[in-house]
Design a protein around this motif. Structure first.
Motif, PDB file in Angstrom:
ATOM      1  N   CYS A 118      54.246  28.030   7.807  1.00 40.77           N
ATOM      2  CA  CYS A 118      53.068  27.473   7.265  1.00 40.77           C
ATOM      3  C   CYS A 118      53.137  27.704   5.511  1.00 40.77           C
ATOM      4  O   CYS A 118      52.189  28.305   5.259  1.00 40.77           O
ATOM      5  CB  CYS A 118      51.939  28.257   8.035  1.00 40.77           C
ATOM      6  N   ARG A 150      40.694  27.643   5.892  1.00 39.57           N
ATOM      7  CA  ARG A 150      41.961  27.299   5.947  1.00 39.57           C
ATOM      8  C   ARG A 150      42.946  28.189   6.905  1.00 39.57           C
ATOM      9  O   ARG A 150      43.818  27.865   7.412  1.00 39.57           O
ATOM     10  CB  ARG A 150      42.730  27.285   4.561  1.00 39.57           C
ATOM     11  N   SER A 153      41.537  28.525  12.721  1.00 37.60           N
ATOM     12  CA  SER A 153      40.841  27.416  13.114  1.00 37.60           C
ATOM     13  C   SER A 153      39.432  27.861  13.909  1.00 37.60           C
ATOM     14  O   SER A 153      39.094  28.932  13.917  1.00 37.60           O
ATOM     15  CB  SER A 153      41.533  27.081  14.460  1.00 37.60           C
ATOM     16  N   THR A 206      55.521  24.755  11.451  1.00 37.94           N
ATOM     17  CA  THR A 206      54.333  24.275  11.013  1.00 37.94           C
ATOM     18  C   THR A 206      53.295  24.287  11.877  1.00 37.94           C
ATOM     19  O   THR A 206      53.702  24.345  13.120  1.00 37.94           O
ATOM     20  CB  THR A 206      54.516  22.893  10.509  1.00 37.94           C
ATOM     21  N   THR A 208      49.911  22.629  13.699  1.00 37.85           N
ATOM     22  CA  THR A 208      49.309  21.285  14.075  1.00 37.85           C
ATOM     23  C   THR A 208      47.586  21.331  13.419  1.00 37.85           C
ATOM     24  O   THR A 208      47.082  20.478  13.200  1.00 37.85           O
ATOM     25  CB  THR A 208      49.182  20.940  15.211  1.00 37.85           C
ATOM     26  N   ARG A 209      47.165  22.708  13.082  1.00 36.79           N
ATOM     27  CA  ARG A 209      45.746  22.778  12.745  1.00 36.79           C
ATOM     28  C   ARG A 209      45.925  23.319  11.326  1.00 36.79           C
ATOM     29  O   ARG A 209      44.686  23.668  10.872  1.00 36.79           O
ATOM     30  CB  ARG A 209      45.007  23.883  13.503  1.00 36.79           C
ATOM     31  N   ASP A 210      46.923  23.339  10.780  1.00 37.79           N
ATOM     32  CA  ASP A 210      46.984  24.045   9.230  1.00 37.79           C
ATOM     33  C   ASP A 210      46.525  23.031   8.108  1.00 37.79           C
ATOM     34  O   ASP A 210      47.335  21.925   8.177  1.00 37.79           O
ATOM     35  CB  ASP A 210      48.300  24.565   8.928  1.00 37.79           C
ATOM     36  N   THR A 211      45.660  23.104   7.546  1.00 37.13           N
ATOM     37  CA  THR A 211      44.923  22.180   6.572  1.00 37.13           C
ATOM     38  C   THR A 211      45.563  22.577   5.064  1.00 37.13           C
ATOM     39  O   THR A 211      45.389  21.824   4.299  1.00 37.13           O
ATOM     40  CB  THR A 211      43.730  22.210   6.825  1.00 37.13           C
ATOM     41  N   PRO A 214      50.201  21.709   5.734  1.00 33.30           N
ATOM     42  CA  PRO A 214      50.813  21.115   6.861  1.00 33.30           C
ATOM     43  C   PRO A 214      51.883  20.436   6.900  1.00 33.30           C
ATOM     44  O   PRO A 214      52.641  20.477   5.958  1.00 33.30           O
ATOM     45  CB  PRO A 214      49.624  19.928   7.153  1.00 33.30           C
ATOM     46  N   GLU A 216      52.845  17.137   7.057  1.00 27.51           N
ATOM     47  CA  GLU A 216      52.391  16.008   6.202  1.00 27.51           C
ATOM     48  C   GLU A 216      52.599  16.401   4.687  1.00 27.51           C
ATOM     49  O   GLU A 216      51.447  17.221   4.406  1.00 27.51           O
ATOM     50  CB  GLU A 216      51.185  15.329   6.741  1.00 27.51           C
ATOM     51  N   GLU A 233      57.001  23.216  15.803  1.00 27.13           N
ATOM     52  CA  GLU A 233      55.561  23.195  15.465  1.00 27.13           C
ATOM     53  C   GLU A 233      54.875  23.904  16.661  1.00 27.13           C
ATOM     54  O   GLU A 233      55.148  23.808  17.817  1.00 27.13           O
ATOM     55  CB  GLU A 233      55.334  21.488  15.629  1.00 27.13           C
ATOM     56  N   HIS A 238      46.712  28.182   9.732  1.00 24.56           N
ATOM     57  CA  HIS A 238      47.555  28.764   8.475  1.00 24.56           C
ATOM     58  C   HIS A 238      48.006  29.880   9.215  1.00 24.56           C
ATOM     59  O   HIS A 238      49.001  30.111   8.750  1.00 24.56           O
ATOM     60  CB  HIS A 238      46.710  28.604   7.264  1.00 24.56           C
TER      61      HIS A 238
END
Length: 258
Positions: A118, A150, A153, A206, A208-211, A214, A216, A233, A238
């Motif tokens: 992350c 961040r 979750s 990474t 999937t809930r990391d804002t 992420p 992307e 993944e 985070h």
């Protein structure tokens, strides 16, 4: 144990199996080595673990001022030397991963394998400059809600409110100078154009809930630039060691022992 270097006394702990492969664990900004606690029972029998409180975090002190990624990487080398470790694998989350990348570039002969959890090689300098200014003028409470949104979750907050409050309490009571100094290292890092030079075998993890970092725009950049990097993944925000300890430990073991 403490290691003294200019500007700080670095707190560290060593545990696990004597004679096993050394694994250095580095925390994110705003946390300390306790971040890795949920993962430790799954790793102790397999690795010689070295955890370090980053400068200005946990029990590691810090003088006021801006830090650099190079400085934080040298801190890790100083502790590794005192711990009697020369060549090691390294797993770092967020800031810890950034330090790991800097270290892998500076000392390729010492970093055998690299796990980037992350994290990112490029962050928004303007937003970090704003965050640093808030912390230095108003203290940690000024950015606590932003950071916690961040870090973890909503699902974890509902299922384990005690853990959520522990992480928040740790954040708001930490030394603002340490946070700001490390924030400056993130703001000023120049890893993006350099990570193609990393030769350590690398795993990018990474959430999937990391804002914050992420896949992307962050993880995908690491995978595209670091030669031969592989990807795992997790269903996590985070702070993956708190959100998905079993899945993270399984990814670490598979990668490091593979």
């Amino acid at each position: 144990m403490f290691t003294s270097v200019p500007g700080t006394r670095l707190y560290w702990k060593q545990e696990g199996r004597e004679g096993a492969r050394p694994l250095v664990l580095l925390n994110s900004i705003g946390t300390d080595m306790d971040l890795w606690d949920p993962v430790l029972p799954l790793l102790r029998a397999r690795f010689r673990l070295l955890r370090i409180d980053t400068r200005g975090h946990g029990a590691s002190t810090a003088e006021p001022g801006d830090f650099s990624m190079q400085l934080l990487a040298r801190d890790v080398l100083a502790v590794a030397h005192d711990a009697g470790i020369n060549r090691f694998a390294l797993a770092g989350l967020s800031l810890g991963g950034m330090i790991g990348m800097e270290l892998a570039l500076a000392r390729p002969q010492q970093v055998e394998k690299l796990v980037l959890v992350c994290t990112s090689a490029t962050m928004n300098a303007a937003s970090w400059n704003e965050r640093i200014a808030k912390v230095r003028s108003s203290g940690m409470v000024a950015i606590a809600d932003l950071a916690m949104g961040r870090f973890l979750s909503d699902d974890l907050r509902e299922k384990n409110p005690a853990l959520y409050e522990t992480v928040r309490r740790q954040l708001v009571t930490m030394d603002p100078q340490g946070y700001a100094g490390c924030g400056a290292a993130i703001r000023d890092m120049d890893l993006g154009a350099r990570i193609g030079g990393i030769v350590a075998t690398t795993l990018v993890v990474t959430g999937t809930r990391d804002t914050s970092t992420p896949l992307e725009g962050h993880g995908e950049h690491l995978l595209a630039r670091i030669p031969g990097a592989s990807h795992a993944e997790l269903a996590a925000a985070h702070l993956a060691p708190l959100e998905a300890p079993e899945a993270l430990a399984a990814a670490l073991i598979s990668f490091l022992e593979g």
